[in-house]
Enzyme design. Structure first.
Site, PDB file in Angstrom:
ATOM      1  N   LEU A   1       0.827  -1.210   0.000  1.00 36.31           N
ATOM      2  CA  LEU A   1       0.000   0.000   0.000  1.00 36.31           C
ATOM      3  C   LEU A   1       0.859   1.257   0.000  1.00 36.31           C
ATOM      4  O   LEU A   1       0.392   2.325  -0.363  1.00 36.31           O
ATOM      5  CB  LEU A   1      -0.925   0.017   1.222  1.00 36.31           C
ATOM      6  CG  LEU A   1      -1.940  -1.131   1.319  1.00 36.31           C
ATOM      7  CD1 LEU A   1      -2.738  -1.027   2.604  1.00 36.31           C
ATOM      8  CD2 LEU A   1      -2.854  -1.150   0.111  1.00 36.31           C
ATOM      9  N   GLY A   2       2.087   1.124   0.401  1.00 35.20           N
ATOM     10  CA  GLY A   2       2.987   2.270   0.423  1.00 35.20           C
ATOM     11  C   GLY A   2       4.306   1.872   1.037  1.00 35.20           C
ATOM     12  O   GLY A   2       4.398   0.861   1.745  1.00 35.20           O
ATOM     13  N   SER A   3       5.350   2.631   0.757  1.00 38.96           N
ATOM     14  CA  SER A   3       6.665   2.325   1.307  1.00 38.96           C
ATOM     15  C   SER A   3       7.462   3.606   1.421  1.00 38.96           C
ATOM     16  O   SER A   3       7.163   4.621   0.785  1.00 38.96           O
ATOM     17  CB  SER A   3       7.402   1.313   0.422  1.00 38.96           C
ATOM     18  OG  SER A   3       7.624   1.862  -0.864  1.00 38.96           O
TER      19      SER A   3
ATOM     20  N   MET B   1      11.568   4.297   5.947  1.00 39.61           N
ATOM     21  CA  MET B   1      11.484   3.700   7.270  1.00 39.61           C
ATOM     22  C   MET B   1      10.798   2.335   7.287  1.00 39.61           C
ATOM     23  O   MET B   1      10.919   1.609   8.259  1.00 39.61           O
ATOM     24  CB  MET B   1      10.716   4.633   8.208  1.00 39.61           C
ATOM     25  CG  MET B   1      11.360   5.997   8.337  1.00 39.61           C
ATOM     26  SD  MET B   1      13.029   5.884   8.993  1.00 39.61           S
ATOM     27  CE  MET B   1      13.517   7.605   8.914  1.00 39.61           C
ATOM     28  N   GLY B   2      10.083   2.015   6.238  1.00 35.31           N
ATOM     29  CA  GLY B   2       9.386   0.737   6.226  1.00 35.31           C
ATOM     30  C   GLY B   2       8.321   0.705   5.163  1.00 35.31           C
ATOM     31  O   GLY B   2       8.374   1.464   4.189  1.00 35.31           O
TER      32      GLY B   2
ATOM     33  N   VAL C   1       3.924  -0.508   4.233  1.00 34.27           N
ATOM     34  CA  VAL C   1       2.582  -0.886   4.673  1.00 34.27           C
ATOM     35  C   VAL C   1       1.984  -1.790   3.600  1.00 34.27           C
ATOM     36  O   VAL C   1       2.038  -1.475   2.413  1.00 34.27           O
ATOM     37  CB  VAL C   1       1.687   0.346   4.890  1.00 34.27           C
ATOM     38  CG1 VAL C   1       0.298  -0.078   5.343  1.00 34.27           C
ATOM     39  CG2 VAL C   1       2.307   1.266   5.923  1.00 34.27           C
TER      40      VAL C   1
ATOM     41  N   LYS D   1       1.737  -2.711   9.125  1.00 31.14           N
ATOM     42  CA  LYS D   1       2.841  -1.756   8.999  1.00 31.14           C
ATOM     43  C   LYS D   1       4.109  -2.431   9.509  1.00 31.14           C
ATOM     44  O   LYS D   1       4.147  -2.924  10.642  1.00 31.14           O
ATOM     45  CB  LYS D   1       2.563  -0.500   9.808  1.00 31.14           C
ATOM     46  CG  LYS D   1       3.652   0.554   9.670  1.00 31.14           C
ATOM     47  CD  LYS D   1       3.540   1.622  10.741  1.00 31.14           C
ATOM     48  CE  LYS D   1       2.304   2.463  10.549  1.00 31.14           C
ATOM     49  NZ  LYS D   1       2.304   3.644  11.453  1.00 31.14           N
TER      50      LYS D   1
ATOM     51  N   ASP E   1      -0.829  15.644  17.714  1.00 27.02           N
ATOM     52  CA  ASP E   1      -0.568  15.864  16.289  1.00 27.02           C
ATOM     53  C   ASP E   1      -1.851  15.710  15.480  1.00 27.02           C
ATOM     54  O   ASP E   1      -1.859  15.094  14.411  1.00 27.02           O
ATOM     55  CB  ASP E   1       0.504  14.892  15.791  1.00 27.02           C
ATOM     56  CG  ASP E   1       1.044  15.287  14.411  1.00 27.02           C
ATOM     57  OD1 ASP E   1       0.990  16.491  14.069  1.00 27.02           O
ATOM     58  OD2 ASP E   1       1.518  14.400  13.665  1.00 27.02           O
TER      59      ASP E   1
END
Length: 448
Positions: free
Chosen positions: A17-19, A22-23, A25, A40, A135
Protein backbone atom coordinates in the site's frame (compact mmCIF):
# COMPACT_ATOMS: atom_id res chain seq x y z
CA UNK A 1 9.08 -8.72 1.27
CA UNK A 2 6.94 -9.62 -1.71
CA UNK A 3 3.32 -10.62 -2.38
CA UNK A 4 2.67 -14.13 -1.18
CA UNK A 5 5.14 -14.03 1.71
CA UNK A 6 3.83 -15.26 5.05
CA UNK A 7 4.55 -13.32 8.25
CA UNK A 8 4.44 -15.08 11.62
CA UNK A 9 2.86 -18.06 9.95
CA UNK A 10 -0.52 -16.39 9.43
CA UNK A 11 -0.39 -13.01 7.63
CA UNK A 12 -0.18 -13.46 3.84
CA UNK A 13 1.08 -10.35 2.01
CA UNK A 14 -1.41 -9.36 -0.70
CA UNK A 15 -0.02 -6.11 -2.11
CA UNK A 16 1.95 -3.09 -0.97
CA UNK A 17 0.00 0.00 0.00
CA UNK A 18 2.99 2.27 0.42
CA UNK A 19 6.67 2.32 1.31
CA UNK A 20 9.33 4.72 2.45
CA UNK A 21 12.75 4.99 3.95
CA UNK A 22 11.48 3.70 7.27
CA UNK A 23 9.39 0.74 6.23
CA UNK A 24 6.31 -0.34 4.33
CA UNK A 25 2.58 -0.89 4.67
CA UNK A 26 0.88 -3.91 3.12
CA UNK A 27 -2.59 -5.28 2.69
CA UNK A 28 -2.54 -8.75 4.24
CA UNK A 29 -4.91 -11.63 4.78
CA UNK A 30 -5.00 -13.69 7.93
CA UNK A 31 -4.77 -17.25 6.62
CA UNK A 32 -6.53 -18.59 9.71
CA UNK A 33 -9.56 -16.28 9.69
CA UNK A 34 -9.51 -15.12 6.02
CA UNK A 35 -9.90 -11.50 7.12
CA UNK A 36 -7.98 -8.67 5.51
CA UNK A 37 -5.93 -6.16 7.48
CA UNK A 38 -3.28 -3.51 6.99
CA UNK A 39 0.14 -4.33 8.37
CA UNK A 40 2.84 -1.76 9.00
CA UNK A 41 6.36 -3.16 9.01
CA UNK A 42 9.42 -1.33 10.33
CA UNK A 43 12.70 -1.90 8.53
CA UNK A 44 14.82 -4.50 10.40
CA UNK A 45 17.76 -2.12 10.79
CA UNK A 46 15.51 0.43 12.51
CA UNK A 47 14.61 -2.09 15.20
CA UNK A 48 17.91 -1.04 16.79
CA UNK A 49 16.81 2.63 16.90
CA UNK A 50 15.34 3.23 20.36
CA UNK A 51 13.30 6.29 19.40
CA UNK A 52 11.88 4.62 16.30
CA UNK A 53 10.88 1.56 18.31
CA UNK A 54 9.43 3.74 21.04
CA UNK A 55 7.11 5.51 18.60
CA UNK A 56 6.27 2.30 16.78
CA UNK A 57 5.18 0.33 19.82
CA UNK A 58 3.64 3.36 21.52
CA UNK A 59 1.25 3.50 18.60
CA UNK A 60 0.22 -0.10 19.15
CA UNK A 61 -0.14 0.30 22.91
CA UNK A 62 -2.20 3.49 22.74
CA UNK A 63 -4.57 2.35 20.01
CA UNK A 64 -4.85 -1.06 21.62
CA UNK A 65 -6.17 0.36 24.87
CA UNK A 66 -8.60 2.89 23.35
CA UNK A 67 -11.76 1.11 22.29
CA UNK A 68 -13.95 3.54 20.38
CA UNK A 69 -15.29 3.54 16.81
CA UNK A 70 -13.66 6.95 16.26
CA UNK A 71 -10.17 5.51 16.89
CA UNK A 72 -8.50 3.14 14.44
CA UNK A 73 -8.27 -0.43 15.73
CA UNK A 74 -4.95 -2.20 16.29
CA UNK A 75 -5.36 -5.97 16.49
CA UNK A 76 -1.90 -7.44 16.78
CA UNK A 77 1.81 -6.73 16.89
CA UNK A 78 4.86 -8.91 16.56
CA UNK A 79 8.16 -9.53 14.86
CA UNK A 80 8.62 -10.85 11.33
CA UNK A 81 10.99 -13.66 10.45
CA UNK A 82 13.70 -11.16 9.48
CA UNK A 83 13.41 -9.42 12.84
CA UNK A 84 11.34 -6.45 11.64
CA UNK A 85 8.59 -5.39 14.09
CA UNK A 86 5.07 -4.97 12.72
CA UNK A 87 1.64 -3.73 13.73
CA UNK A 88 -1.63 -5.18 12.40
CA UNK A 89 -4.45 -2.65 11.94
CA UNK A 90 -7.87 -2.46 10.39
CA UNK A 91 -7.98 -1.93 6.65
CA UNK A 92 -10.17 1.08 5.84
CA UNK A 93 -11.95 2.25 2.72
CA UNK A 94 -12.53 5.95 2.22
CA UNK A 95 -10.41 9.09 2.25
CA UNK A 96 -8.61 11.42 4.61
CA UNK A 97 -10.14 14.69 5.73
CA UNK A 98 -7.20 16.45 4.10
CA UNK A 99 -8.11 14.92 0.75
CA UNK A 100 -11.77 15.81 1.24
CA UNK A 101 -10.90 19.45 1.97
CA UNK A 102 -8.63 19.65 -1.08
CA UNK A 103 -11.16 18.18 -3.47
CA UNK A 104 -14.44 19.58 -2.09
CA UNK A 105 -13.42 22.77 -0.29
CA UNK A 106 -15.45 23.97 2.69
CA UNK A 107 -17.60 21.37 4.45
CA UNK A 108 -21.29 22.08 5.19
CA UNK A 109 -21.67 23.22 8.82
CA UNK A 110 -23.91 20.33 9.89
CA UNK A 111 -21.52 17.81 8.38
CA UNK A 112 -18.48 19.40 10.03
CA UNK A 113 -20.19 19.61 13.42
CA UNK A 114 -21.32 15.99 13.27
CA UNK A 115 -17.89 14.67 12.28
CA UNK A 116 -15.96 16.65 14.87
CA UNK A 117 -18.42 15.83 17.66
CA UNK A 118 -17.85 12.16 16.88
CA UNK A 119 -14.06 12.68 16.82
CA UNK A 120 -14.27 14.50 20.17
CA UNK A 121 -16.06 11.51 21.66
CA UNK A 122 -13.19 9.28 20.55
CA UNK A 123 -10.63 11.78 21.80
CA UNK A 124 -12.36 11.73 25.17
CA UNK A 125 -11.53 8.03 25.46
CA UNK A 126 -7.85 8.85 24.97
CA UNK A 127 -7.84 11.79 27.38
CA UNK A 128 -9.49 9.87 30.23
CA UNK A 129 -6.61 7.40 29.91
CA UNK A 130 -4.13 10.24 30.18
CA UNK A 131 -3.14 10.13 26.50
CA UNK A 132 -2.75 13.40 24.55
CA UNK A 133 -2.53 12.99 20.76
CA UNK A 134 -0.46 16.16 20.09
CA UNK A 135 -0.57 15.86 16.29
CA UNK A 136 -4.20 16.18 15.25
CA UNK A 137 -4.61 17.45 11.68
CA UNK A 138 -6.80 16.64 8.66
CA UNK A 139 -4.34 13.97 7.50
CA UNK A 140 -4.88 12.14 10.79
CA UNK A 141 -8.67 12.12 10.51
CA UNK A 142 -9.80 9.40 8.13
CA UNK A 143 -13.34 9.33 6.76
CA UNK A 144 -13.97 5.60 6.70
CA UNK A 145 -16.84 4.57 4.46
CA UNK A 146 -19.01 1.72 5.69
CA UNK A 147 -20.88 -0.76 3.44
CA UNK A 148 -24.09 1.15 4.19
CA UNK A 149 -22.51 4.37 2.88
CA UNK A 150 -22.19 5.80 6.39
CA UNK A 151 -19.05 7.83 7.07
CA UNK A 152 -17.24 7.11 10.34
CA UNK A 153 -14.39 9.53 11.14
CA UNK A 154 -11.33 7.77 12.57
CA UNK A 155 -8.44 9.27 14.53
CA UNK A 156 -5.07 8.02 13.29
CA UNK A 157 -1.44 8.22 14.30
CA UNK A 158 -0.99 8.13 18.04
CA UNK A 159 2.74 7.72 17.54
CA UNK A 160 3.45 11.27 18.67
CA UNK A 161 1.06 10.98 21.61
CA UNK A 162 2.17 11.40 25.19
CA UNK A 163 0.87 10.09 28.46
CA UNK A 164 0.11 12.89 30.89
CA UNK A 165 3.12 13.55 33.08
CA UNK A 166 5.58 11.68 30.83
CA UNK A 167 8.28 14.03 29.66
CA UNK A 168 10.59 11.77 27.69
CA UNK A 169 8.27 11.78 24.65
CA UNK A 170 8.68 15.55 24.43
CA UNK A 171 12.25 15.08 23.27
CA UNK A 172 11.61 12.65 20.43
CA UNK A 173 12.74 14.29 17.21
CA UNK A 174 12.83 13.51 13.55
CA UNK A 175 16.04 12.80 11.68
CA UNK A 176 16.20 16.44 10.62
CA UNK A 177 15.98 17.50 14.28
CA UNK A 178 12.52 19.10 14.00
CA UNK A 179 10.13 18.60 16.90
CA UNK A 180 7.33 16.24 15.94
CA UNK A 181 3.98 17.82 15.17
CA UNK A 182 2.34 19.74 12.36
CA UNK A 183 3.05 23.50 12.67
CA UNK A 184 -0.24 24.84 11.30
CA UNK A 185 -2.23 22.85 13.89
CA UNK A 186 0.04 23.36 16.90
CA UNK A 187 -1.43 25.00 19.97
CA UNK A 188 0.16 28.15 21.43
CA UNK A 189 1.60 26.08 24.28
CA UNK A 190 3.20 23.70 21.78
CA UNK A 191 4.56 26.64 19.80
CA UNK A 192 6.14 28.00 22.99
CA UNK A 193 7.78 24.65 23.62
CA UNK A 194 6.05 24.06 26.93
CA UNK A 195 6.62 20.65 28.48
CA UNK A 196 3.21 20.30 30.13
CA UNK A 197 0.88 19.62 27.21
CA UNK A 198 -2.60 18.36 28.07
CA UNK A 199 -5.85 17.59 26.30
CA UNK A 200 -6.62 21.27 25.71
CA UNK A 201 -3.87 21.28 23.10
CA UNK A 202 -5.79 18.63 21.14
CA UNK A 203 -8.94 20.76 21.43
CA UNK A 204 -7.05 23.69 19.88
CA UNK A 205 -5.95 21.47 16.98
CA UNK A 206 -9.53 20.33 16.41
CA UNK A 207 -10.54 24.00 16.43
CA UNK A 208 -8.04 24.77 13.66
CA UNK A 209 -9.43 21.84 11.65
CA UNK A 210 -13.02 22.96 12.16
CA UNK A 211 -12.14 26.52 11.17
CA UNK A 212 -10.44 25.22 8.03
CA UNK A 213 -13.32 22.86 7.22
CA UNK A 214 -15.91 25.65 7.55
CA UNK A 215 -14.00 28.46 5.81
CA UNK A 216 -11.60 26.61 3.46
CA UNK A 217 -8.72 28.59 4.94
CA UNK A 218 -6.39 28.40 7.92
CA UNK A 219 -6.92 30.73 10.90
CA UNK A 220 -3.18 31.51 10.94
CA UNK A 221 -1.09 32.06 7.82
CA UNK A 222 2.54 33.19 7.66
CA UNK A 223 5.47 33.25 5.26
CA UNK A 224 7.63 30.79 7.17
CA UNK A 225 7.75 28.49 10.17
CA UNK A 226 9.00 31.08 12.67
CA UNK A 227 6.45 33.67 11.61
CA UNK A 228 3.72 31.03 11.87
CA UNK A 229 4.74 30.16 15.43
CA UNK A 230 4.66 33.86 16.36
CA UNK A 231 1.20 34.26 14.81
CA UNK A 232 -0.16 31.24 16.68
CA UNK A 233 1.25 32.54 19.96
CA UNK A 234 0.38 36.22 19.67
CA UNK A 235 -2.07 37.12 16.89
CA UNK A 236 -5.85 36.69 17.24
CA UNK A 237 -7.63 34.76 14.54
CA UNK A 238 -10.33 36.40 12.44
CA UNK A 239 -13.70 35.48 14.02
CA UNK A 240 -15.18 32.63 12.05
CA UNK A 241 -18.37 34.41 11.00
CA UNK A 242 -16.36 37.35 9.66
CA UNK A 243 -14.88 34.89 7.16
CA UNK A 244 -17.90 32.61 6.67
CA UNK A 245 -21.10 34.44 7.72
CA UNK A 246 -23.24 31.51 6.60
CA UNK A 247 -21.98 29.39 9.51
CA UNK A 248 -24.61 29.26 12.29
CA UNK A 249 -23.65 31.48 15.24
CA UNK A 250 -23.86 28.64 17.76
CA UNK A 251 -21.28 26.60 15.85
CA UNK A 252 -19.06 29.63 15.17
CA UNK A 253 -19.03 30.45 18.89
CA UNK A 254 -17.79 26.95 19.72
CA UNK A 255 -14.95 27.17 17.17
CA UNK A 256 -13.88 30.63 18.34
CA UNK A 257 -13.81 29.36 21.92
CA UNK A 258 -11.65 26.41 20.87
CA UNK A 259 -9.11 28.87 19.44
CA UNK A 260 -8.67 30.84 22.66
CA UNK A 261 -4.93 31.27 23.19
CA UNK A 262 -5.21 31.10 26.97
CA UNK A 263 -5.92 27.42 27.51
CA UNK A 264 -7.53 28.21 30.87
CA UNK A 265 -10.27 30.01 28.91
CA UNK A 266 -10.47 27.36 26.18
CA UNK A 267 -13.01 24.54 26.15
CA UNK A 268 -11.40 22.30 28.73
CA UNK A 269 -12.51 18.74 27.96
CA UNK A 270 -13.26 16.66 24.89
CA UNK A 271 -16.60 15.63 26.37
CA UNK A 272 -17.62 19.26 26.81
CA UNK A 273 -16.56 19.95 23.22
CA UNK A 274 -18.65 17.04 21.93
CA UNK A 275 -21.69 18.25 23.88
CA UNK A 276 -21.31 21.82 22.61
CA UNK A 277 -20.98 20.64 19.00
CA UNK A 278 -23.97 18.34 19.36
CA UNK A 279 -25.99 21.22 20.83
CA UNK A 280 -24.94 23.49 17.96
CA UNK A 281 -25.98 20.78 15.49
CA UNK A 282 -29.35 20.36 17.21
CA UNK A 283 -29.91 24.14 17.01
CA UNK A 284 -29.58 24.11 13.22
CA UNK A 285 -32.76 24.07 11.10
CA UNK A 286 -34.09 20.59 10.42
CA UNK A 287 -33.59 20.89 6.66
CA UNK A 288 -29.91 21.70 7.25
CA UNK A 289 -29.40 18.79 9.66
CA UNK A 290 -31.19 16.22 7.52
CA UNK A 291 -29.91 17.42 4.17
CA UNK A 292 -26.26 16.66 4.80
CA UNK A 293 -24.86 15.21 1.62
CA UNK A 294 -21.74 13.23 2.41
CA UNK A 295 -22.23 13.22 6.17
CA UNK A 296 -21.60 10.27 8.42
CA UNK A 297 -24.68 8.83 6.76
CA UNK A 298 -23.31 8.87 3.24
CA UNK A 299 -20.47 9.83 0.98
CA UNK A 300 -21.76 10.86 -2.36
CA UNK A 301 -18.53 11.04 -4.32
CA UNK A 302 -15.99 8.33 -4.85
CA UNK A 303 -13.06 8.49 -2.45
CA UNK A 304 -9.81 10.00 -3.63
CA UNK A 305 -6.97 7.66 -4.43
CA UNK A 306 -4.63 9.33 -2.00
CA UNK A 307 -4.41 10.13 1.64
CA UNK A 308 -1.21 11.65 2.95
CA UNK A 309 -0.40 11.84 6.62
CA UNK A 310 1.13 15.27 6.28
CA UNK A 311 -1.87 16.61 4.41
CA UNK A 312 0.04 16.81 1.13
CA UNK A 313 -1.77 14.03 -0.70
CA UNK A 314 -2.70 14.22 -4.37
CA UNK A 315 -5.47 12.55 -6.31
CA UNK A 316 -4.23 9.56 -8.27
CA UNK A 317 -1.13 9.13 -6.14
CA UNK A 318 -0.47 6.97 -3.13
CA UNK A 319 0.55 8.85 -0.02
CA UNK A 320 2.81 11.44 -1.67
CA UNK A 321 3.94 13.40 1.37
CA UNK A 322 6.75 15.60 2.54
CA UNK A 323 10.22 14.64 3.69
CA UNK A 324 10.20 12.58 6.85
CA UNK A 325 6.80 11.05 6.20
CA UNK A 326 6.04 7.37 6.28
CA UNK A 327 5.32 6.61 2.63
CA UNK A 328 6.61 7.60 -0.78
CA UNK A 329 4.40 8.23 -3.77
CA UNK A 330 3.44 5.42 -6.07
CA UNK A 331 1.43 5.47 -9.26
CA UNK A 332 -2.17 4.57 -8.70
CA UNK A 333 -3.78 1.66 -10.53
CA UNK A 334 -6.52 2.44 -12.98
CA UNK A 335 -9.07 -0.03 -11.69
CA UNK A 336 -11.94 1.34 -9.60
CA UNK A 337 -12.46 1.00 -5.87
CA UNK A 338 -10.19 2.09 -3.12
CA UNK A 339 -8.79 0.22 -0.17
CA UNK A 340 -6.94 2.31 2.34
CA UNK A 341 -4.42 0.80 4.72
CA UNK A 342 -4.36 2.81 7.87
CA UNK A 343 -0.77 3.74 8.62
CA UNK A 344 -0.79 5.62 11.87
CA UNK A 345 2.67 7.14 11.59
CA UNK A 346 3.87 6.04 14.96
CA UNK A 347 6.55 3.95 13.44
CA UNK A 348 9.51 5.75 12.21
CA UNK A 349 10.42 9.26 13.09
CA UNK A 350 7.84 10.43 10.61
CA UNK A 351 4.28 11.61 10.63
CA UNK A 352 2.65 8.36 9.56
CA UNK A 353 -0.82 8.27 8.18
CA UNK A 354 -3.20 6.53 5.83
CA UNK A 355 -1.98 4.89 2.67
CA UNK A 356 -4.28 4.17 -0.25
CA UNK A 357 -4.29 1.61 -3.01
CA UNK A 358 -6.72 0.67 -5.76
CA UNK A 359 -8.76 -2.42 -5.11
CA UNK A 360 -9.09 -5.14 -7.74
CA UNK A 361 -12.69 -5.85 -8.82
CA UNK A 362 -12.48 -9.51 -7.84
CA UNK A 363 -11.45 -8.81 -4.24
CA UNK A 364 -13.72 -8.49 -1.29
CA UNK A 365 -12.62 -6.74 1.83
CA UNK A 366 -14.15 -8.06 5.07
CA UNK A 367 -12.70 -5.23 7.09
CA UNK A 368 -12.46 -5.02 10.82
CA UNK A 369 -13.75 -1.46 10.54
CA UNK A 370 -16.90 -2.68 8.88
CA UNK A 371 -17.63 -5.24 11.58
CA UNK A 372 -16.74 -2.94 14.47
CA UNK A 373 -18.35 0.31 13.35
CA UNK A 374 -21.34 -1.35 11.70
CA UNK A 375 -22.04 -3.32 14.87
CA UNK A 376 -21.79 -0.15 16.96
CA UNK A 377 -24.19 1.65 14.61
CA UNK A 378 -26.56 -1.31 14.57
CA UNK A 379 -26.50 -1.58 18.36
CA UNK A 380 -27.29 2.11 18.64
CA UNK A 381 -30.28 1.69 16.33
CA UNK A 382 -31.44 -1.39 18.28
CA UNK A 383 -31.09 0.47 21.57
CA UNK A 384 -33.14 3.37 20.23
CA UNK A 385 -35.83 0.97 18.99
CA UNK A 386 -35.86 -0.89 22.31
CA UNK A 387 -36.31 2.42 24.13
CA UNK A 388 -39.20 3.27 21.82
CA UNK A 389 -40.77 -0.16 22.40
CA UNK A 390 -40.39 0.25 26.15
CA UNK A 391 -42.13 3.60 25.98
CA UNK A 392 -44.91 2.13 23.83
CA UNK A 393 -45.29 -0.83 26.22
CA UNK A 394 -45.40 1.49 29.23
CA UNK A 395 -48.06 3.65 27.55
CA UNK A 396 -50.08 0.56 26.64
CA UNK A 397 -49.85 -0.73 30.22
CA UNK A 398 -51.01 2.61 31.56
CA UNK A 399 -53.93 2.57 29.14
CA UNK A 400 -54.80 -0.98 30.17
CA UNK A 401 -54.72 -0.15 33.88
CA UNK A 402 -56.82 2.96 33.29
CA UNK A 403 -59.37 0.97 31.29
CA UNK A 404 -59.53 -1.71 34.01
CA UNK A 405 -60.04 0.96 36.68
CA UNK A 406 -62.81 2.58 34.65
CA UNK A 407 -64.47 -0.80 34.12
CA UNK A 408 -64.23 -1.55 37.85
CA UNK A 409 -65.78 1.78 38.77
CA UNK A 410 -68.53 1.30 36.19
CA UNK A 411 -69.25 -2.19 37.54
CA UNK A 412 -69.44 -0.87 41.10
CA UNK A 413 -71.75 1.93 39.99
CA UNK A 414 -73.95 -0.52 38.16
CA UNK A 415 -74.05 -2.81 41.19
CA UNK A 416 -75.06 0.10 43.42
CA UNK A 417 -77.79 1.06 40.95
CA UNK A 418 -79.07 -2.51 40.84
CA UNK A 419 -79.14 -2.76 44.64
CA UNK A 420 -81.01 0.55 44.87
CA UNK A 421 -83.53 -0.63 42.27
CA UNK A 422 -84.06 -3.90 44.10
CA UNK A 423 -84.57 -2.06 47.38
CA UNK A 424 -87.12 0.27 45.83
CA UNK A 425 -88.96 -2.65 44.26
CA UNK A 426 -89.09 -4.49 47.53
CA UNK A 427 -90.50 -1.43 49.28
CA UNK A 428 -93.22 -0.97 46.70
CA UNK A 429 -94.22 -4.62 46.94
CA UNK A 430 -94.88 -4.45 50.76
CA UNK A 431 -98.77 -4.53 51.59
CA UNK A 432 -100.20 -1.25 52.93
CA UNK A 433 -101.61 -1.16 56.50
CA UNK A 434 -105.46 -0.94 57.12
CA UNK A 435 -106.46 2.60 58.08
CA UNK A 436 -107.33 2.99 61.77
CA UNK A 437 -111.03 3.66 62.39
CA UNK A 438 -111.91 6.80 64.32
CA UNK A 439 -115.21 6.95 66.29
CA UNK A 440 -116.31 9.98 68.31
CA UNK A 441 -119.74 10.17 70.01
CA UNK A 442 -120.95 7.18 68.07
CA UNK A 443 -120.05 8.81 64.70
CA UNK A 444 -117.30 7.14 62.52
CA UNK A 445 -114.72 9.49 61.11
CA UNK A 446 -116.58 12.65 61.94
CA UNK A 447 -113.90 14.70 60.34
CA UNK A 448 -112.37 16.34 63.35
Amino acid sequence: MKPGDLISGKYRLLRPLGSGGMGSVWAVRNELTHRDFAIKVLLPELSKNREALQRFFQEARVCGQIRHPAVVDVFDMGQAEDGAPYIVMELLEGEGLDTRLKTAGAVPPAEAAEWMAFVARGLEEAHVRGVVHRDLKPGNIFLARQPTGEIVPKILDFGVSKASGAKEADHIRTMSGAVLGSPAYMSPEQARGEEEIDGRSDIWSLGVMLYEALTAQHPFVAANYNALMVAIMTQPHAPLRSVAPEVPPELAAVVDRMLTKDRAQRIGQARELAERLEAALAAMPADVRHGMGGSRRSMGSSPSLSVGASGASRSGRLGMITEGSWSKGRGARSRPGVVVGVALGAAVLAAGGVLAATQWRSETVPMAARSSSAVVASLARVERRLAELKEEAAAAEQARLKAEEQARLAAEEQARAERAAQAAKALNARPSATPRRSVHGGVENPGF
